[in-house]
Motif scaffolding. Structure first.
Motif, PDB file in Angstrom:
ATOM      1  N   GLY A  57       0.805  -1.215   0.000  1.00  0.00           N
ATOM      2  CA  GLY A  57       0.000   0.000   0.000  1.00  0.00           C
ATOM      3  C   GLY A  57       0.840   1.269   0.000  1.00  0.00           C
ATOM      4  O   GLY A  57       2.070   1.234  -0.012  1.00  0.00           O
ATOM      5  N   PHE A  58       0.158   2.421   0.051  1.00  0.00           N
ATOM      6  CA  PHE A  58       0.856   3.705  -0.075  1.00  0.00           C
ATOM      7  C   PHE A  58       0.024   4.813   0.538  1.00  0.00           C
ATOM      8  O   PHE A  58      -1.155   4.640   0.864  1.00  0.00           O
ATOM      9  CB  PHE A  58       1.112   4.014  -1.550  1.00  0.00           C
ATOM     10  CG  PHE A  58      -0.130   4.393  -2.314  1.00  0.00           C
ATOM     11  CD1 PHE A  58      -0.418   5.723  -2.594  1.00  0.00           C
ATOM     12  CD2 PHE A  58      -1.026   3.425  -2.752  1.00  0.00           C
ATOM     13  CE1 PHE A  58      -1.559   6.085  -3.289  1.00  0.00           C
ATOM     14  CE2 PHE A  58      -2.172   3.779  -3.448  1.00  0.00           C
ATOM     15  CZ  PHE A  58      -2.444   5.110  -3.716  1.00  0.00           C
ATOM     16  N   ARG A  59       0.671   5.972   0.665  1.00  0.00           N
ATOM     17  CA  ARG A  59      -0.005   7.210   1.034  1.00  0.00           C
ATOM     18  C   ARG A  59       0.066   8.169  -0.147  1.00  0.00           C
ATOM     19  O   ARG A  59       1.089   8.202  -0.842  1.00  0.00           O
ATOM     20  CB  ARG A  59       0.659   7.867   2.247  1.00  0.00           C
ATOM     21  CG  ARG A  59       0.690   7.009   3.498  1.00  0.00           C
ATOM     22  CD  ARG A  59       1.203   7.832   4.691  1.00  0.00           C
ATOM     23  NE  ARG A  59       2.425   8.551   4.398  1.00  0.00           N
ATOM     24  CZ  ARG A  59       3.642   8.046   4.478  1.00  0.00           C
ATOM     25  NH1 ARG A  59       3.797   6.787   4.874  1.00  0.00           N
ATOM     26  NH2 ARG A  59       4.702   8.787   4.202  1.00  0.00           N
ATOM     27  N   PRO A  60      -0.986   8.953  -0.390  1.00  0.00           N
ATOM     28  CA  PRO A  60      -0.908   9.946  -1.475  1.00  0.00           C
ATOM     29  C   PRO A  60       0.321  10.832  -1.318  1.00  0.00           C
ATOM     30  O   PRO A  60       0.669  11.256  -0.220  1.00  0.00           O
ATOM     31  CB  PRO A  60      -2.205  10.744  -1.305  1.00  0.00           C
ATOM     32  CG  PRO A  60      -3.161   9.772  -0.678  1.00  0.00           C
ATOM     33  CD  PRO A  60      -2.319   8.951   0.260  1.00  0.00           C
ATOM     34  N   GLY A  61       0.977  11.093  -2.439  1.00  0.00           N
ATOM     35  CA  GLY A  61       2.204  11.871  -2.438  1.00  0.00           C
ATOM     36  C   GLY A  61       3.460  11.027  -2.531  1.00  0.00           C
ATOM     37  O   GLY A  61       4.543  11.560  -2.791  1.00  0.00           O
ATOM     38  N   GLN A  62       3.329   9.694  -2.352  1.00  0.00           N
ATOM     39  CA  GLN A  62       4.501   8.831  -2.388  1.00  0.00           C
ATOM     40  C   GLN A  62       4.834   8.395  -3.811  1.00  0.00           C
ATOM     41  O   GLN A  62       4.057   8.582  -4.749  1.00  0.00           O
ATOM     42  CB  GLN A  62       4.292   7.604  -1.503  1.00  0.00           C
ATOM     43  CG  GLN A  62       4.298   7.910  -0.017  1.00  0.00           C
ATOM     44  CD  GLN A  62       4.338   6.662   0.833  1.00  0.00           C
ATOM     45  OE1 GLN A  62       3.490   5.777   0.703  1.00  0.00           O
ATOM     46  NE2 GLN A  62       5.329   6.585   1.720  1.00  0.00           N
ATOM     47  N   HIS A  63       6.024   7.790  -3.947  1.00  0.00           N
ATOM     48  CA  HIS A  63       6.515   7.276  -5.211  1.00  0.00           C
ATOM     49  C   HIS A  63       6.685   5.765  -5.107  1.00  0.00           C
ATOM     50  O   HIS A  63       6.637   5.178  -4.021  1.00  0.00           O
ATOM     51  CB  HIS A  63       7.892   7.856  -5.564  1.00  0.00           C
ATOM     52  CG  HIS A  63       8.010   9.330  -5.359  1.00  0.00           C
ATOM     53  ND1 HIS A  63       7.923  10.239  -6.393  1.00  0.00           N
ATOM     54  CD2 HIS A  63       8.231  10.075  -4.248  1.00  0.00           C
ATOM     55  CE1 HIS A  63       8.077  11.456  -5.934  1.00  0.00           C
ATOM     56  NE2 HIS A  63       8.262  11.388  -4.623  1.00  0.00           N
ATOM     57  N   LEU A  64       6.950   5.148  -6.263  1.00  0.00           N
ATOM     58  CA  LEU A  64       7.405   3.764  -6.277  1.00  0.00           C
ATOM     59  C   LEU A  64       8.410   3.599  -7.401  1.00  0.00           C
ATOM     60  O   LEU A  64       8.426   4.378  -8.355  1.00  0.00           O
ATOM     61  CB  LEU A  64       6.236   2.782  -6.433  1.00  0.00           C
ATOM     62  CG  LEU A  64       5.306   2.870  -7.651  1.00  0.00           C
ATOM     63  CD1 LEU A  64       5.950   2.355  -8.928  1.00  0.00           C
ATOM     64  CD2 LEU A  64       4.037   2.073  -7.391  1.00  0.00           C
ATOM     65  N   ASN A  65       9.255   2.607  -7.288  1.00  0.00           N
ATOM     66  CA  ASN A  65      10.151   2.227  -8.369  1.00  0.00           C
ATOM     67  C   ASN A  65       9.486   1.114  -9.162  1.00  0.00           C
ATOM     68  O   ASN A  65       9.025   0.121  -8.583  1.00  0.00           O
ATOM     69  CB  ASN A  65      11.499   1.745  -7.834  1.00  0.00           C
ATOM     70  CG  ASN A  65      12.330   2.872  -7.271  1.00  0.00           C
ATOM     71  OD1 ASN A  65      12.164   4.023  -7.647  1.00  0.00           O
ATOM     72  ND2 ASN A  65      13.235   2.565  -6.357  1.00  0.00           N
ATOM     73  N   ILE A  66       9.421   1.285 -10.454  1.00  0.00           N
ATOM     74  CA  ILE A  66       8.803   0.282 -11.317  1.00  0.00           C
ATOM     75  C   ILE A  66       9.745   0.013 -12.474  1.00  0.00           C
ATOM     76  O   ILE A  66      10.525   0.890 -12.868  1.00  0.00           O
ATOM     77  CB  ILE A  66       7.421   0.764 -11.801  1.00  0.00           C
ATOM     78  CG1 ILE A  66       6.634  -0.388 -12.420  1.00  0.00           C
ATOM     79  CG2 ILE A  66       7.540   1.928 -12.784  1.00  0.00           C
ATOM     80  CD1 ILE A  66       5.155  -0.090 -12.548  1.00  0.00           C
ATOM     81  N   GLY A  67       9.715  -1.207 -12.994  1.00  0.00           N
ATOM     82  CA  GLY A  67      10.681  -1.569 -14.014  1.00  0.00           C
ATOM     83  C   GLY A  67      10.064  -2.330 -15.168  1.00  0.00           C
ATOM     84  O   GLY A  67       8.894  -2.714 -15.149  1.00  0.00           O
ATOM     85  N   ALA A  68      10.867  -2.542 -16.186  1.00  0.00           N
ATOM     86  CA  ALA A  68      10.489  -3.356 -17.343  1.00  0.00           C
ATOM     87  C   ALA A  68      11.773  -3.862 -17.987  1.00  0.00           C
ATOM     88  O   ALA A  68      12.815  -3.207 -17.920  1.00  0.00           O
ATOM     89  CB  ALA A  68       9.675  -2.548 -18.344  1.00  0.00           C
ATOM     90  N   GLU A  69      11.686  -5.024 -18.606  1.00  0.00           N
ATOM     91  CA  GLU A  69      12.846  -5.566 -19.307  1.00  0.00           C
ATOM     92  C   GLU A  69      12.895  -4.968 -20.702  1.00  0.00           C
ATOM     93  O   GLU A  69      11.952  -5.110 -21.493  1.00  0.00           O
ATOM     94  CB  GLU A  69      12.769  -7.090 -19.387  1.00  0.00           C
ATOM     95  CG  GLU A  69      14.043  -7.715 -19.934  1.00  0.00           C
ATOM     96  CD  GLU A  69      14.067  -9.213 -19.807  1.00  0.00           C
ATOM     97  OE1 GLU A  69      14.292  -9.875 -20.840  1.00  0.00           O
ATOM     98  OE2 GLU A  69      13.847  -9.717 -18.690  1.00  0.00           O
TER      99      GLU A  69
END
Length: 354
Positions: free
Chosen positions: A58-70
């Motif tokens: 989960g998360f709080r509004p205003g946060q980021h995440l790292n996402i990837g792709a090959e």
């Protein structure tokens, strides 16, 4: 309990491989997400709605995440802001702006389709609102800096707008505005929300970049802002200008830059030796480059995410040598200290735990 008992007997990679034949998002412990919706958000941005697996916390509004792709056989990871509020169905949304030369942004905007599965990390970031926001708030967004602030605006709207909010949003053209219709509709129905759209390349009346005269025309004298609470997000130069103009006059100022501010003067850049302790390699690099860029230029690809010093994915132990923070100019000569490769440069010969 069963997972804890079985963990010593399970190879997560083998488990993920075989279970992935049944469902690509089933894993032992890795967070993954399936793309369930995509929509154009502006002329150069796409919103992806994702359904994470059960390992997402989960998360709080205003946060980021790292996402990837090959991409071309290599996992490329970058940081993106979450643009929605937490939902009952567990879905999350990111809005990706296509960046010239941006390997992952181009892939996400042009290649990723509904049904694709992407790896992601847990949410991070400290910018946000208190549990019970009150008073007067000012959001400053430039370009894709609107993305975390959109999540916060939606959170305030979902809570009945308990605080007064003014959003000033800079973009080059109307076609590059994200969420424009939603924001304009919110401003039309909610008297506590004021919206100012600033188009710097408008053919009829171009707005200036952020400046004192512009802010005073919209907000009144800066010296009288008093209890205003400010959140800002945009390029490094934008954030630094906002900080200098507003921080002395407001109650609080939080900001995040999605690109570094102008780096410190490195006219005296010279060649230094970079020792990689674990791999036994020795590299010659320029002291004027960030350590992350210097490593990648020579084929070494340590973990990284935001490339702005926010997510700490590239934190590495510096065993010896003098390093300097590119943004602040702060120097670190302590042995065995942690540094962020993306915003650090080597001022002398240096050794890293890589």
């Amino acid at each position: 309990m069963l997972r804890r008992l079985a963990k010593p007997l399970v190879d997560p990679a083998v488990f993920d491989f075989w279970l992935g034949h049944l469902n690509r998002t089933w894993t032992w412990e890795r967070p993954l997400a399936r793309v369930v919706e995509r929509r154009d958000e502006s002329s150069d941005a796409v919103t992806l709605v994702l359904k994470p697996n059960r390992h997402w916390r989960g998360f709080r509004p205003g946060q980021h995440l790292n996402i990837g792709a090959e991409i071309k056989g290599r996992l490329v990871t970058r940081s993106y802001s979450l643009t929605d509020i937490p939902r009952r169905d567990g879905r999350i949304a990111i809005t990706v702006k296509r960046v010239a030369g941006g390997l992952l942004s181009k892939h996400l905007c042009e290649q990723v389709q509904i049904g694709d599965v992407l790896p992601l990390d847990q949410a991070y970031g400290e910018m946000g609102l208190p549990a019970k926001p009150q008073g007067d708030w000012l959001f400053l967004a430039a370009g894709s800096g609107i993305t975390p602030l959109m999540g916060l605006t939606r959170a305030l709207a979902a809570d009945g707008m308990p605080a007064s909010l003014t959003l000033i949003y800079w973009a080059q053209t109307a076609e590059q505005l994200c969420f424009a219709e939603e924001l304009q509709a919110l401003a039309a129905r909610e008297p506590r929300f004021k919206l100012h759209l600033q188009l710097t390349q408008d053919p009829t009346a171009p707005a200036t970049r952020i400046g004192e005269a512009q802010l005073e025309a919209l907000l009144g004298p800066l010296t009288q802002l008093g209890a205003l609470q400010v959140l800002g997000c945009g390029p490094g130069g934008f954030v630094e200008t906002a900080r200098q103009l507003l921080r002395p006059h407001v109650q609080s100022f939080q900001a995040e830059a999605f690109s570094p501010a102008a780096p410190i003067n490195v006219d005296n850049a010279h060649q230094v030796t970079l020792q990689l302790r674990r791999s036994g390699r020795s590299l010659t690099i320029s002291s004027g480059d960030s350590l992350l860029s210097a490593l990648e230029a020579q084929g070494v690809r340590p973990p990284s995410g935001c490339r702005m010093g926010i997510c700490h994915s590239c934190v590495c132990t510096k065993h010896e040598g003098l390093a300097q923070n590119i943004d602040t100019g702060e120097r670190d000569h302590e042995p065995n200290s942690a540094l962020r490769l993306c915003v650090s440069r080597a001022c002398s010969d240096i050794s890293l735990d890589l």
